[in-house]
Design an enzyme around this catalytic site. Structure first.
Site, PDB file in Angstrom:
ATOM      1  N   LYS A  84       0.864  -1.194   0.000  1.00 12.11           N
ATOM      2  CA  LYS A  84       0.000   0.000   0.000  1.00 12.11           C
ATOM      3  C   LYS A  84       0.894   1.236   0.000  1.00 12.11           C
ATOM      4  O   LYS A  84       1.523   1.561   0.994  1.00 12.11           O
ATOM      5  CB  LYS A  84      -0.900   0.036   1.241  1.00 12.11           C
ATOM      6  CG  LYS A  84      -1.970   1.119   1.086  1.00 12.11           C
ATOM      7  CD  LYS A  84      -2.562   1.601   2.372  1.00 12.11           C
ATOM      8  CE  LYS A  84      -1.762   2.643   3.071  1.00 12.11           C
ATOM      9  NZ  LYS A  84      -1.595   3.917   2.357  1.00 12.11           N
ATOM     10  N   GLU A 101      -1.238   7.352   0.309  1.00  8.61           N
ATOM     11  CA  GLU A 101      -2.438   7.716  -0.454  1.00  8.61           C
ATOM     12  C   GLU A 101      -2.195   8.871  -1.413  1.00  8.61           C
ATOM     13  O   GLU A 101      -2.808   8.948  -2.464  1.00  8.61           O
ATOM     14  CB  GLU A 101      -3.633   8.008   0.457  1.00  8.61           C
ATOM     15  CG  GLU A 101      -3.371   8.826   1.710  1.00  8.61           C
ATOM     16  CD  GLU A 101      -2.910   7.975   2.900  1.00  8.61           C
ATOM     17  OE1 GLU A 101      -1.828   7.389   2.814  1.00  8.61           O
ATOM     18  OE2 GLU A 101      -3.623   7.939   3.911  1.00  8.61           O
ATOM     19  N   ALA A 115       5.584   7.711  14.724  1.00  8.67           N
ATOM     20  CA  ALA A 115       4.285   7.598  15.410  1.00  8.67           C
ATOM     21  C   ALA A 115       3.436   6.484  14.792  1.00  8.67           C
ATOM     22  O   ALA A 115       2.885   5.634  15.506  1.00  8.67           O
ATOM     23  CB  ALA A 115       3.544   8.929  15.345  1.00  8.67           C
ATOM     24  N   GLU A 161      11.109   1.036   9.185  1.00 13.50           N
ATOM     25  CA  GLU A 161      12.037   2.102   8.765  1.00 13.50           C
ATOM     26  C   GLU A 161      11.331   3.411   9.074  1.00 13.50           C
ATOM     27  O   GLU A 161      10.390   3.795   8.376  1.00 13.50           O
ATOM     28  CB  GLU A 161      12.317   2.007   7.263  1.00 13.50           C
ATOM     29  CG  GLU A 161      13.028   0.743   6.821  1.00 13.50           C
ATOM     30  CD  GLU A 161      14.515   0.758   7.104  1.00 13.50           C
ATOM     31  OE1 GLU A 161      15.012   1.728   7.709  1.00 13.50           O
ATOM     32  OE2 GLU A 161      15.173  -0.222   6.736  1.00 13.50           O
ATOM     33  N   CYS A 196      14.443  11.089   4.921  1.00 11.52           N
ATOM     34  CA  CYS A 196      14.627  10.660   6.314  1.00 11.52           C
ATOM     35  C   CYS A 196      16.074  10.743   6.751  1.00 11.52           C
ATOM     36  O   CYS A 196      16.359  10.749   7.939  1.00 11.52           O
ATOM     37  CB  CYS A 196      14.079   9.256   6.492  1.00 11.52           C
ATOM     38  SG  CYS A 196      14.678   8.125   5.230  1.00 11.52           S
ATOM     39  N   GLU A 212      11.359  15.696  13.866  1.00  5.67           N
ATOM     40  CA  GLU A 212      11.538  15.627  12.422  1.00  5.67           C
ATOM     41  C   GLU A 212      10.661  16.686  11.750  1.00  5.67           C
ATOM     42  O   GLU A 212       9.450  16.718  11.974  1.00  5.67           O
ATOM     43  CB  GLU A 212      11.143  14.226  11.950  1.00  5.67           C
ATOM     44  CG  GLU A 212      11.484  13.965  10.523  1.00  5.67           C
ATOM     45  CD  GLU A 212      11.192  12.527  10.112  1.00  5.67           C
ATOM     46  OE1 GLU A 212      10.161  11.973  10.538  1.00  5.67           O
ATOM     47  OE2 GLU A 212      11.997  11.968   9.348  1.00  5.67           O
TER      48      GLU A 212
HETATM   49  P1  NAD Z   1       3.249   8.299   7.621  1.00  6.16           P
HETATM   50  O1  NAD Z   1       3.722   7.519   8.788  1.00  6.16           O
HETATM   51  O2  NAD Z   1       2.260   9.364   7.852  1.00  6.16           O
HETATM   52  O3  NAD Z   1       2.600   7.343   6.531  1.00  6.16           O
HETATM   53  C1  NAD Z   1       3.341   6.263   5.990  1.00  6.16           C
HETATM   54  C2  NAD Z   1       2.387   5.242   5.432  1.00  6.16           C
HETATM   55  O4  NAD Z   1       1.649   4.703   6.524  1.00  6.16           O
HETATM   56  C3  NAD Z   1       1.351   5.776   4.451  1.00  6.16           C
HETATM   57  O5  NAD Z   1       1.199   4.833   3.411  1.00  6.16           O
HETATM   58  C4  NAD Z   1       0.088   5.852   5.284  1.00  6.16           C
HETATM   59  O6  NAD Z   1      -1.078   5.712   4.529  1.00  6.16           O
HETATM   60  C5  NAD Z   1       0.272   4.673   6.202  1.00  6.16           C
HETATM   61  N1  NAD Z   1      -0.476   4.723   7.452  1.00  6.16           N
HETATM   62  C6  NAD Z   1      -0.875   5.806   8.145  1.00  6.16           C
HETATM   63  N2  NAD Z   1      -1.550   5.429   9.252  1.00  6.16           N
HETATM   64  C7  NAD Z   1      -1.579   4.079   9.247  1.00  6.16           C
HETATM   65  C8  NAD Z   1      -2.111   3.107  10.126  1.00  6.16           C
HETATM   66  N3  NAD Z   1      -2.754   3.453  11.226  1.00  6.16           N
HETATM   67  N4  NAD Z   1      -1.943   1.813   9.816  1.00  6.16           N
HETATM   68  C9  NAD Z   1      -1.273   1.441   8.721  1.00  6.16           C
HETATM   69  N5  NAD Z   1      -0.747   2.323   7.844  1.00  6.16           N
HETATM   70  C10 NAD Z   1      -0.893   3.626   8.118  1.00  6.16           C
HETATM   71  O7  NAD Z   1       4.586   8.838   6.927  1.00  6.16           O
HETATM   72  P2  NAD Z   1       4.693   9.771   5.661  1.00  6.16           P
HETATM   73  O8  NAD Z   1       4.280  11.131   6.110  1.00  6.16           O
HETATM   74  O9  NAD Z   1       4.024   9.145   4.488  1.00  6.16           O
HETATM   75  O10 NAD Z   1       6.259   9.719   5.353  1.00  6.16           O
HETATM   76  C11 NAD Z   1       7.183  10.469   5.998  1.00  6.16           C
HETATM   77  C12 NAD Z   1       7.840   9.671   7.110  1.00  6.16           C
HETATM   78  O11 NAD Z   1       8.476   8.511   6.573  1.00  6.16           O
HETATM   79  C13 NAD Z   1       8.936  10.431   7.804  1.00  6.16           C
HETATM   80  O12 NAD Z   1       8.839  10.230   9.188  1.00  6.16           O
HETATM   81  C14 NAD Z   1      10.203   9.794   7.266  1.00  6.16           C
HETATM   82  O13 NAD Z   1      11.335   9.922   8.089  1.00  6.16           O
HETATM   83  C15 NAD Z   1       9.783   8.394   7.112  1.00  6.16           C
HETATM   84  N6  NAD Z   1      10.678   7.686   6.188  1.00  6.16           N
HETATM   85  C16 NAD Z   1      11.596   6.824   6.703  1.00  6.16           C
HETATM   86  C17 NAD Z   1      12.470   6.158   5.860  1.00  6.16           C
HETATM   87  C18 NAD Z   1      13.489   5.205   6.410  1.00  6.16           C
HETATM   88  O14 NAD Z   1      14.102   4.520   5.614  1.00  6.16           O
HETATM   89  N7  NAD Z   1      13.689   5.117   7.713  1.00  6.16           N
HETATM   90  C19 NAD Z   1      12.394   6.361   4.484  1.00  6.16           C
HETATM   91  C20 NAD Z   1      11.446   7.248   3.994  1.00  6.16           C
HETATM   92  C21 NAD Z   1      10.579   7.900   4.856  1.00  6.16           C
END
Ligand code: NAD
Length: 537
Positions: A216, A219, A272, A291, A325, A425
């Site tokens: 997934k 969105e 979170a 990650e 990230c 962040e």
């Molecule tokens: P996000 O956590 O808001 O969303 C990530 C994904 O999780 C999305 O597909 C979202 O739809 C899904 N999601 C949201 N709530 C959910 C739930 N309750 N259950 C299951 N899935 C759920 O993150 P974002 O805003 O899309 O991305 C930015 C974040 O990603 C930053 O914190 C960044 O550091 C992190 N990131 C980390 C890495 C790494 O390799 N460590 C790489 C890229 C991004």
């Protein structure tokens, strides 16, 4: 582009070689001329890729993918609900026996075909990625897309090097063999910052190890993942091995990670949400790979090449508009270099060209969304109100850029170590600079956040560099550079940045089960150890 459009022309009940659940017409996506299949019953949508078939999501709601450069709708996307998750997991489970037993050579061959298809269509991917995320076209052309193709090529090779150890008779009478086995259906959830690359990082280690996957994407950026699913099918990877669902985290995401048929959850996103994913996955005892967020320190010792550090800090903090990230977010500068570093970074930041993502001369595009723009502006405004000084930027630009989700490259000083802008962040084009005195203090400050994804240290002294690389708690420490990654090396965090590795041979640790096979080599009926049960017979 004409060639591309031709590839998408529907033939009977298939589009781009992908069968459709119902007869579909085609619609040309207005920005980039790519064609997406239309579903007549759902106002022209079919954004779920399940078991090799493009179909419409079962929810009534739809979601508009917005180009953050000007706010126009790139594509209206249907949304997956629990029923679609059930179907996708069933398709992945049905594909698992055959795919997990395919030879490494067969899996490798399919990935090599995929790499060839992606190479042919690299420009389509670059344009679509730019349209849905606002990334400058030079970034998608030179980084996102070639990096993704390189990932595919790497895993085509790695698939043939998956091995367990054949070892020895540890007790003298049993030969031990280690098998590495695919786990089953992997449920993967990806973020929006590098949509295509994150899809690759999830799909490739999973399927090259023989698993099947339901992905997934975020969105707001699902389109290149869908294009990829179509090309996976064109490469001859069997239906059901890779399934892509578009939908919200709350509905599609939660349904996927809590599904009984999913054996492993691989999540990239915020800390979170990662915590919540782990809690949910615990209920069905799934393997979890996380990650998560980062807050990379950039540590400059007083003997560093100042010019190189200034260049590195600006590039490392602004790449992908800071929505990375591993981006440099906190620069700690040893006192003798502090003023010159701040002045140099300020001068260089002012030269960075904000502009339309489609313009090849643009250095920095908009943030991914207006929501992200508001979030970044909030961090900077609160820091300013708390007494930090904004040396460069710190505002939403006006003029022609006002219609997009832009934010100026921003340099912040005089913030406290415990302040929000240093600890949390931001995920925007914002660099905070702080001074330090002793090497020990600099390293302690670098380690003083909950995160531990990446870091860099800058010095001409090899001993200082090596000490810093040992002491800094992060999954990657660059010395005299910040950002480059390679497919051969692992990426993953310490502390609140998660656990487990993407890319490299190390990713197979996440995506395989290790099984111990113990072979009796005596052939005896009465084994020596039986006396503990049968007495001395
Ligand atoms: P996000 O956590 O808001 O969303 C990530 C994904 O999780 C999305 O597909 C979202 O739809 C899904 N999601 C949201 N709530 C959910 C739930 N309750 N259950 C299951 N899935 C759920 O993150 P974002 O805003 O899309 O991305 C930015 C974040 O990603 C930053 O914190 C960044 O550091 C992190 N990131 C980390 C890495 C790494 O390799 N460590 C790489 C890229 C991004």
């Amino acid at each position: 582009m004409l060639g591309v459009v031709a590839q998408f022309v529907a033939k009977g009940r298939s589009v781009n070689g992908i069968p459709m659940e119902t007869a579909l017409s085609m619609r040309v996506s207005p920005v980039i001329g790519l064609r997406f299949p239309e579903h007549p019953d759902r106002g022209g949508m079919a954004h779920q890729h399940i078991g090799g078939v493009r179909t419409a999501g079962s929810l009534v709601e739809t979601f508009d993918v917005i180009d953050p450069a000007d706010g126009h709708v790139v594509e209206t996307v249907d949304q997956a609900g629990p029923q679609d998750v059930d179907r996708a997991v069933a398709a992945a489970a049905a594909a698992f026996p055959e795919w997990s037993r395919a030879t490494p050579g067969e899996r490798s061959g399919a990935l090599n075909r995929l790499a060839a298809i992606l190479t042919e269509r690299a420009e389509d991917y670059a344009q679509l990625e730019t349209a849905q995320s606002g990334k400058p076209i030079k970034l998608t052309r030179e980084f996102d897309v070639p990096g993704s193709i390189d990932n595919v090529s790497f895993f085509a090779g790695a698939a043939r090097n998956l091995e367990g150890r054949a070892s020895t008779e540890y007790d003298g009478v049993h030969t031990s063999v280690i098998r590495r086995e695919a786990i089953g259906v992997v449920g993967s959830i990806a973020p929006w910052n590098y949509p295509l690359q994150m899809a690759m990082w999830k799909i490739l280690p999973a399927i090259s190890a023989g698993n099947t996957i339901v992905l997934k994407p975020a969105e707001i950026t699902p389109l290149t993942s869908l294009l990829l699913a179509d090309d996976v099918a064109r490469a001859g990877i069997p239906a059901g091995v890779v399934n892509v669902l578009t939908g919200s985290g709350r509905i599609a995401g939660e349904s996927l990670i809590s599904h009984d048929g999913v054996r492993m959850v691989s999540f990239t996103g915020s800390t979170a949400v990662g915590q919540r994913v782990m809690e949910t996955a615990a209920r069905t005892v799934k393997r979890v790979h996380l990650e998560l967020g980062g807050k990379a320190p950039f540590l400059v010792f007083d003997d560093a090449d100042l010019e190189a550090a200034i260049q590195g800090a600006v590039a490392g903090s602004l790449i992908n508009s800071g929505q990375d990230c591993t981006a440099a977010t906190r620069a700690y500068i040893q006192r003798p270099l502090y003023d010159a570093f701040v002045a140099g970074v300020a001068d260089l930041m002012r030269t960075v060209r904000l502009g339309a993502p489609a313009d090849p001369s643009t250095d920095l595009g908009p943030l991914v969304s207006f929501k992200q723009q508001a979030s970044v502006a909030g961090f900077v405004d609160r820091a300013r109100a708390a007494g930090a000084r904004i040396v460069v930027g710190g505002a939403i630009p006006g003029g022609v850029l006002a219609k997009g989700a832009y934010y100026e490259p921003t340099l912040v000083v005089d913030a406290g170590q415990q302040s929000e802008i240093v600890q949390d962040e931001i995920f925007g084009p914002v660099l905070v600079v702080l001074p330090f005195d002793s090497d020990e203090e600099g390293i302690a400050l670098a380690n003083d956040t909950p995160f531990g994804l990446a870091a860099s240290a800058w010095s001409r002294d090899v001993f200082r560099c090596l000490r810093a690389s040992r002491e800094i708690q992060a999954g990657c420490v660059w010395l005299n550079d910040h950002i480059p990654i390679v497919s051969e090396m692992p990426h993953g965090g310490f502390k609140a940045s998660g656990f487990g590795k993407d890319m490299s041979q190390y990713s197979f640790e996440e995506y395989t089960n290790v099984k111990h096979i113990s072979l009796d080599i005596t052939g005896e009926t009465h084994k020596d150890w039986h006396r503990t049960v049968f007495g001395d017979r």
